[in-house]
Design a protein around this motif. Structure first.
Motif, PDB file in Angstrom:
ATOM      1  N   HIS A 214      55.758  80.337  40.320  1.00 46.98           N
ATOM      2  CA  HIS A 214      55.393  80.397  41.843  1.00 46.98           C
ATOM      3  C   HIS A 214      54.325  79.302  41.942  1.00 46.98           C
ATOM      4  CE1 HIS A 214      57.788  83.871  41.793  1.00 46.98           C
ATOM      5  NE2 HIS A 214      57.509  84.256  43.005  1.00 46.98           N
ATOM      6  N   HIS A 242      58.794  76.513  42.978  1.00 47.40           N
ATOM      7  CA  HIS A 242      58.782  76.849  41.692  1.00 47.40           C
ATOM      8  C   HIS A 242      58.963  75.926  40.526  1.00 47.40           C
ATOM      9  CE1 HIS A 242      59.993  80.632  43.624  1.00 47.40           C
ATOM     10  NE2 HIS A 242      60.880  80.207  44.342  1.00 47.40           N
ATOM     11  N   GLY A 773      49.852  82.839  45.066  1.00 47.60           N
ATOM     12  CA  GLY A 773      51.076  82.862  44.024  1.00 47.60           C
ATOM     13  C   GLY A 773      50.269  82.942  42.647  1.00 47.60           C
TER      14      GLY A 773
END
Length: 821
Positions: A214, A242, A773
């Protein structure tokens, strides 16, 4: 009665004095409240109370007799921007039957939530102490109305949390008073028919699962009806990059090779775990977040998703492949790192270190022209195997053969010799339309795009600021040819707005001068000279604007731009317009003692661990900032200084390395992610909060990677500094440093789990939920011996072989206030 309005006291909250001497203390207010007789009218009294967080402040009406009683508060209370304030009023004698309510009488307008006797509001952003007056009314059964008022003095925003200590634990640590919710994780299903993630290496179908690693993220608001709503803080689409994979955890026993070839199923899983995910998030109430597995908005964009090219390089010979002979079509996006958000609500995902995925056989060098070979080498396409060996999975299936850039056909349309040229771009995605085709915007140049901060200002051209994430690379700016039209913010065809603002304009590269000024150098065909021969590179003369867009690094070299210490994320202060750039770090090869300059001024050793392992160059990195002359995106000159220098506060030279004066409560290393709070939140107004994320290896003997919150000043708030660098010798370097860090303007907010990078950050428009993230926890382990078990370790004690997963988290304040304040 005692006149409380002149009581001399100071109210402290979060360790910072947020009040002046006219305010009474909480203790004196409470004592006064409970020592006096109730204010009565027709058998009932009226009391008003203001509650900030867990503190109770009472302000009461005057005592009187008879039906002509006058009720007033007579006291002021204090808080600071972004805090929750609760107002409560009640008839003192406890009789029922009164109709009660609150209204704001004066001061900056706020939204009162609740009804009757108790309401709450978020203290607004202010530039100086400001009074807000509220009136509580109580209407008796006989129709008589009596009122009392209370004043809440709001001071400018302050960092309202205790700094998080260094941590090597396998959890996400946040300040007291905050909570963490783990949201979408690697492998989570994005369709109703997809099974839950087993996390044992057997899972498939990553084109319908959340990807790995992430990275940059953004919350795009949705209305209750499912329409775009940039102001929604309760429902939205989370768009997240990603960037890469932790290969060992994706397969039952790690990756395998059979007869020199990767199994197709393994390779496909790894490919599809890259890219971008679009996932619907919902708040069920009081910031209790979850994701919607079966949302019609959910989407995966992978390296196999069809794409189209726009701008100067589209249709050129540089982009011709066996998949897209027209030079306008391609497949997929990869190594997606940071992002940009346009003024018309699209997402810009940035392709960073794409080069390593490609294979080029040794025989390919002889088949290339000198220009082609120089381009491949300058952009790093030199591997003989490719990072994961995907090209070996098939000799016919182009999902795999495309990763071999070796010339094998008679012409470019017969092979994938130019497939590497299809990556390294900024890709525009419409998150609200799952059927839309992403567009690669070639006018923005091709390099290791880290991010693309978009600056929108009334009456100005659209500006994008972009770092090239590699040591010794550059900072770029793109300025649109068209002036921003605010009506375009609500356009129904959002990608058409990208055509309007992102396909035509001027691309620039930055040169930082020693005196704190800088120049934007235009990368325009006809004005860019031949790049002189150097090292293994021959002289390179540009043939077109398409050539400059494809070989942007060569063009920047030719103009004499300033090589930087790994330029990564860019962010813009929503109030001042100043642009911040993280320079993550550099090594001795890129920044030796004799190779410093004013914008990259340090070369030193930061010994690590008990073995004092040498880390030389600029291992801790710094953050530079600039302000455009005239505060316009069209400026060709700017002013700059170094906002913060990363350092190990425990043992760094306090004069020549720890120049910003960091302490153990705010020291950091290798700044990467960078983000200002949204301008719709009190934390993004007046003096906006800046959030700094780290991707570090230099300070990890003391702490895992982290997130810090800052209230920065402005370019020029410090002054000239001369550093004495010590790195195999000594040498001085002059630079311009910003004001030093203090506990009031920089604190550590979060520390992540083992082996992770903290990257990707956004908040809801109201600033009351922060999304972050957590990338590659446990990246140093193996499938049989993971070094992290996060996110399972966040709330429990998982088994020794439980595999970690990258994931996104939601952080909320337990009292419902604005994050960080």
């Amino acid at each position: 009665m005692t006149d409380l309005s002149h009581a001399a006291a100071a109210y402290t909250d979060g360790g910072t004095d947020t009040n002046d001497s006219i305010q009474p203390t909480l203790e004196s207010l409470a004592a006064e409240r409970y020592s006096r007789r109730q204010a009565m009218f027709r058998g009932a009294g009226a009391t008003t109370m203001a509650v900030m967080g867990t503190s109770l402040i009472a302000a009461c009406g005057d005592d009187a007799n008879g039906s002509s009683v006058s009720v007033s508060a007579g006291a002021s209370v204090a808080t600071s921007a972004g805090r929750v304030v609760t107002l409560t009023g009640s008839p003192d004698n406890g009789y029922a039957g009164f109709i009660t309510g609150w209204a704001q009488s004066s001061g900056p307008s706020v939204t009162l939530t609740g009804s009757g006797s108790t309401v709450t509001f978020i203290a607004p952003a202010v530039s100086a102490a400001t009074d807000l007056v509220f009136t509580f009314s109580a209407k008796s059964v006989a129709g008589d109305v009596r009122t009392a008022t209370t004043t809440v003095r709001v001071s400018p925003a302050v960092l309202g949390f205790t700094a998080v200590a260094h941590s090597l634990a396998d959890v996400v640590a946040v300040p007291s008073g905050y909570s963490v919710t783990v949201m979408t994780r690697l492998g989570d299903p994005l369709a109703a028919s997809v099974s839950a993630y087993a996390n044992d290496g057997t899972d498939t179908g990553f084109d319908q699962r959340v990807g790995d690693h992430h990275d940059a993220l953004h919350f795009f608001g949705l209305s209750a009806a499912g329409a775009p709503d940039v102001n929604s803080s309760t429902r939205g689409l989370m768009v997240e990059n990603h960037e890469n994979i932790t290969q060992t955890y994706l397969h039952p026993a790690g990756p395998t090779t059979v007869g020199g070839a990767r199994p197709q199923a393994e390779a496909l899983k790894e490919i599809e775990a890259h890219g971008v995910s679009v996932v619907e998030y919902v708040d069920s109430g009081d910031r209790k977040w979850s994701y919607v597995q079966n949302s019609s908005f959910n989407r995966r964009i992978t390296p196999n998703t069809p794409m189209v090219f726009t701008g100067p390089a589209a249709g050129s010979a540089y982009l011709v492949t066996a998949y897209g002979a027209d030079g306008k079509t391609g497949r997929g996006t990869i190594n997606n790192c940071a992002n940009g958000i346009t003024g018309w609500s699209t997402n810009l995902t940035c392709e960073e270190n794409y080069a390593g995925y490609f294979r080029r056989d040794a025989a390919d060098d002889a088949k290339r022209t000198p220009r082609e070979l120089a381009s491949l080498q300058r952009n790093g396409v030199t591997s003989r195997t490719g990072s994961y060996g995907w090209s070996t999975a098939s000799s016919t299936d182009t999902r795999f053969t495309r990763w071999n850039a070796t010339i094998s056909g008679a012409a470019a349309k017969d092979d994938f010799r130019y497939e590497p040229n299809q990556f390294g771009w900024v890709v525009e995605i419409d998150p609200y339309n799952p059927a839309s085709t992403p567009r690669k915007r070639t006018a923005l140049g091709r390099f290791g795009h880290e991010g693309a901060f978009v600056r929108i200002a009334t009456g100005q051209k659209v500006g994008l600021y972009m770092g090239d994430d590699s040591r010794g690379e550059y900072l770029y700016k793109f300025m649109s040819a068209t002036t921003w039209n605010a009506a375009d913010a609500n356009a129904s065809d959002r990608l058409a707005m990208g055509d309007k603002y992102l396909d035509a304009g001027t691309l620039y590269v930055a040169r930082f001068n020693a005196d704190g000024t800088g120049t934007w150098l235009p990368l325009v065909y006809g004005s860019v000279p031949t790049r002189a021969a150097s090292g293994s590179y021959p002289a390179y003369t540009f043939e077109s604007q398409a050539d400059i867009c494809v070989n942007t690094r060569f063009a920047a070299d030719a103009l004499g731009a300033t090589p930087m210490d790994r330029p990564e994320w860019t962010a813009g202060n929503p109030v001042t317009g100043e642009i911040y750039l993280t320079l993550t770090n550099s090594n001795n090869a890129s920044r030796p003692l004799t190779g410093t300059d004013a914008a990259n001024p340090r070369s030193y050793n930061d010994p690590k661990g008990t073995a004092n392992t040498a880390q030389t160059g600029n291992p801790n990195g710094h953050i530079i900032r600039l302000r455009e002359d005239g505060d316009t995106t069209s400026a060709t000159t700017f002013k700059w200084d170094i906002y913060l220098f990363g350092a190990d506060a425990t043992d760094a030279d306090p004069v020549n390395v720890n120049i910003s004066g960091l302490t153990v409560a705010n020291d950091f290393s290798s700044p990467d992610g960078l983000y200002f709070s949204r301008s719709t939140s009190p934390s993004g107004q007046v003096n906006p909060l800046l959030w700094i994320e780290t991707d570090d290896g230099a300070l990890t003997d003391r702490t895992n990677c982290m997130l810090l919150a800052a209230i920065p000043g402005k370019v020029g708030d410090g002054g000239a500094v001369t550093i004495t660098n010590t790195n195999g010798g000594t040498r001085t370097q002059a630079t311009i440093a910003g004001a030093k860090a203090t506990a009031a303007n920089l604190r550590r907010f979060l520390v992540g789990p083992v082996d992770c990078e903290i990257t990707g950050i956004d908040m809801t428009p109201d600033g009351r939920t922060l999304f972050v993230g957590i990338q590659h926890p446990g990246e140093g382990g193996t499938y049989s011996a993971p070094t992290s078990h996060w996110p399972y370790s966040q709330t429990g004690t998982p088994g020794a072989t439980v595999r970690p997963r990258s994931a996104l988290i939601a952080i909320t304040k337990d009292d419902g206030g604005v994050i960080g304040l």
